[in-house]
Write an enzyme that holds these catalytic residues in place. Structure first.
Site, short mmCIF file in Angstrom:
data_model
loop_
_atom_site.label_atom_id
_atom_site.label_comp_id
_atom_site.label_asym_id
_atom_site.label_seq_id
_atom_site.Cartn_x
_atom_site.Cartn_y
_atom_site.Cartn_z
N HIS B 98 0.18 7.06 -10.39
CA HIS B 98 0.42 5.62 -10.44
C HIS B 98 -0.52 4.98 -11.45
CE1 HIS B 98 -3.09 4.43 -7.92
NE2 HIS B 98 -2.88 5.58 -7.33
N ASP B 100 -1.09 1.52 -11.52
CA ASP B 100 -1.71 0.29 -11.03
C ASP B 100 -3.04 0.63 -10.37
OD1 ASP B 100 -0.34 1.61 -8.90
OD2 ASP B 100 -0.54 -0.20 -7.69
N ASP B 132 -8.61 6.76 -9.79
CA ASP B 132 -7.47 6.39 -8.93
C ASP B 132 -6.58 5.41 -9.67
OD1 ASP B 132 -5.76 5.99 -6.80
OD2 ASP B 132 -7.12 4.68 -5.70
N GLU B 166 1.60 1.38 -6.36
CA GLU B 166 1.09 2.26 -5.31
C GLU B 166 0.06 1.56 -4.43
OE1 GLU B 166 -1.11 5.46 -3.23
OE2 GLU B 166 -1.93 3.94 -4.57
N GLU B 167 -0.78 0.73 -5.04
CA GLU B 167 -1.85 0.07 -4.28
C GLU B 167 -1.31 -1.13 -3.50
OE1 GLU B 167 -4.36 1.70 -3.97
OE2 GLU B 167 -4.95 2.69 -5.83
N ARG B 343 -3.04 8.39 14.41
CA ARG B 343 -2.84 9.33 13.32
C ARG B 343 -2.12 10.54 13.90
NH1 ARG B 343 -3.69 7.15 8.22
NH2 ARG B 343 -4.90 5.29 8.69
#
Lengths: 477, 477
Positions: B98, B100, B132, B166-167, B343
């Site tokens: 990604h 972004d 990232d 993505e973020e 989770r």
């Protein structure tokens, strides 16, 4: 001998438009104590009161309280103190009120401009401060004026203490009262505060008790910073897990406080006291209406009133430091602070309550076997207050209510606190009476605050009549 | 037969300054997807990638995703898809990344300007998006260029899918992937995603599993509006009292989930799997350092890694609607919404988890005997993902790691989720490999995000080497 009140009463009726105008002028001054930018308006409101009092012939002083703690660039608004009459043969009554108001804006949902007194066709006078507390404060001034214009001798010496920071914690007032108790307030024989409300809308009351409040924080911390639950869930002991368990151990759904020893501090219920509750003008429907639901704990009025007035309660208010926004965030908060408070009643000494709370919370936490750190602190404590309703201050007020309203007042207590009440009692050593003017639907602190014209005008008569009965009442302490 | 990689590796070293310049240009574009005002920068970053890819000879398309859901005035940034090579005799690898980034500002506490790549004397390259995910995304482009300049034949056909949201929840991407799975992505033989991190700082890893996440809200309501605890404390059943009790029943301090049946859904631990954890490069000190405390649940590394990767966990995130500010407020909140998530791990089917959670929460609430109303809802669910690390996609990557870094990689899972992983697996039906470039100290999503120069340059070699081993690896599904 019943006092001669007809002339005074008629004068109040004749001056009612004038008195409403006075209230309109007061409401027009947005004396919001919580808003820094409105501080000049608070000062202006104090000046308005001082000017009105001077015009009525009272001796008036505006006493500075110094800079506002934590906001030293701001001066606290002065306390307006005044004396009307100085006849050694008369009793002296000290009255308290406040001239500041809660914040208000049309944008909050008010139906009318909050700082324009707006009277509807049912005589409801809407405006911020109308009932809390400008109406009652002006009540004392109006009573003086009506006596003057009716040519009726004022029955007592009146000492007045009007503050401008009540809606912001009465900053500086306790010290002032304590300092003046043996000076300016030295010859007060009793105290009267008109700053609360009837229990309902139709029946007046005299209030002789308030619950106290001890407010606690429970801080639980562990990790050095907030964590991602994906990365750390299952590997770190989570402060929030511990906190909800501790908070969940404090009280049950039906309000039973789980802290051992606390119930034993409460004064036992006597038969005499128990017999009082049945006659109070209050119904479960009143409760449901104010709750906006039927999710009450008790099925009947007596138990409900006792739970509100004479038994302690524990409420969990919230958690600081956890995720509190809408939506979903997968955070493990590193430090969370639970807030809860206990409403206290006779004979719970605040220090005893603290001791039992700290002990219990620590025990509950220890049971968890957590490596996290707990720190329980008292944020603030205000003590409960109960006066004797057999004191002449109350019996006089009871007769005045009967004279003005044609009914014996309910003797009530309140679940909340008005800390200045206890301060006056302790500083002066005199009996304190809470003598409300407004009714339960006045919406103090809310939008569309109002005072009914009926409650204002009859309330002026009540305050005057109270002073006449006070002057004649035999001394029973 | 081991592939001939020396020429490629040397070329990467020779081009390292050039590759760092490319990363510098990318970091300089503040492509923050969460910030409306930065949307043009996100689009500009997509264009930058498309231009660079075209210059390298790739076929490139920028696919629009339409308006952003809930913010229809904003167009989603396009997905940049590209193909490099179309040789039917070669394997085809689909890579995802990604372009972004997370928000960043100097005022958040960055030591350097977040959108200026700043390399310190230890080779740490600071800048938002460095690790990232701009570094890894450019890694694929750099690998292509180094092959070209070294005159080494590119070993596979490369399909690329780079998104710009993505973020911000990868808005629109799932539909796109599902739509293109049998079209643009039709001939992919395997998928590789470089968007996670080593477990520590020294040892590379391949990641073959992620936990899922089922996020729940428990809303408890009663009164029609917030109440004053003085007036109503002791007479109304308080939603907050009920909620902390319900939340307190979910999990204990040591992470043991109290919901019956949940543990039985978890895949049993085999001896083979158990034997893997001892060799992973991880220590309890690593855990303590990242926790910032020693408040761990488990005493040893193996149990800690299993708790993070292969067992479910439950975290209570917070409460909406209660008092969450500093200070003291004596409110009884009328409606409170507790947030918690589980989770999830193999073989927990999300629907089974929901069923057990709803049943348990309802039972706990019923036990309270409350008149309040409860409403438990699933906010969102993302399923766990586990791939077979015996697949040629993984064995090829393992050999590449050994060739570049001189060690066998750790086979790791992650506790968090990367939802696109499962989407690619389900849409394409192919094996998905997570092949990280950065290390555990890169501070993605935090201030001072960085990528070590070593990890970037050796990472480019790794991505290229992986493609060579992929080309030669025998097919084991």
């Amino acid at each position: 001998m019943a006092p001669q009140l007809d002339g005074f009463f008629k004068q109040v009726d004749d001056l009612s438009d004038h008195f409403i105008e006075r209230l309109r002028k007061a409401v027009a001054i947005p004396s919001i104590s919580a808003d820094e930018e409105r501080r000049p308006d608070v000062v202006r409101m104090g000046q308005f009161l001082a000017d009105e009092l001077k015009a009525l012939g009272a001796e008036v002083e505006q006493r500075p309280l110094g800079p506002q703690p934590g906001k030293e660039h701001l001066e606290l608004p002065p306390v307006v103190i005044a004396r009307y009459g100085n006849d050694k043969k008369k009793r002296t009554i000290l009255v308290y009120g406040h001239y500041d108001v809660q914040p208000a804006g049309k944008e909050d949902g008010w139906a009318t401009e909050p700082f324009e007194l707006t009277v509807d066709d049912k005589g409801r006078m809407y405006g911020r401060g109308s009932t809390d507390d400008k109406g009652p404060v002006l009540g004392w001034l109006n009573a003086i004026e009506a006596h003057q214009k009716a040519g009726v001798d004022f029955p007592v010496n009146l000492l007045m203490c009007f503050e401008g920071m009540e809606e912001y914690g009465s900053e500086g007032l306790d010290d002032f009262i304590n300092a003046e108790a043996k000076k300016y307030f030295a010859d007060a024989d009793a105290v009267c505060i008109s700053d609360n409300y009837w229990l309902g809308t139709e029946k007046p009351c005299l209030t002789y008790g308030l619950r106290g409040c001890s407010y606690y924080s429970v801080e639980i911390s562990g990790p050095g910073q907030d964590l991602h639950s994906g990365v750390f869930g299952g590997t770190a002991q989570e402060p929030m897990t511990d906190l909800v368990r501790v908070l969940g151990s404090l009280v049950d759904t039906n309000g039973k406080i789980q802290i051992p020893g606390l119930a034993e501090l409460v004064a036992p219920l006597t038969e005499e006291e128990q017999s009082l509750y049945g006659n109070i003008a209050f119904t479960m429907d009143n409760l449901y209406e104010s709750l906006g639901s039927q999710t009450s704990i008790h099925p009947d009025k007596e138990k409900t009133l006792m739970a509100r007035w004479r038994y302690p309660s524990l409420s969990v208010h919230g958690i600081e430091g956890a995720f509190s926004q809408p939506g979903a965030k997968t955070v493990i908060p590193a430090k969370v602070i639970g807030k809860f408070s206990i409403r206290t009643v006779p004979n719970m000494e605040p220090e005893d309550v603290d001791r039992l709370v700290f002990k219990y919370v620590d025990e509950q936490f220890k049971k968890l076997g957590s490596k996290n750190t707990i720190n329980t602190t008292l944020q603030h404590a205000g003590k409960w207050w109960v006066a004797s309703p057999k004191h002449w201050n109350f019996t006089a007020a009871g007769k005045a209510v009967e004279r003005v309203w044609g009914v014996k007042p309910d003797l009530t207590r309140e679940g909340g606190s008005i800390p200045v009440t206890l301060t006056f009692e302790q500083a002066t050593g005199k009996n304190v009476l809470l003598l409300p003017m407004g009714s339960s639907t006045d919406a103090a602190h809310s939008i569309n605050e109002k005072l009914d014209k009926r409650n204002y005008i009859e309330g002026i008569k009540l305050l005057g009549a109270y002073l006449h009965y006070v002057a004649e009442e035999e001394m029973i302490n």
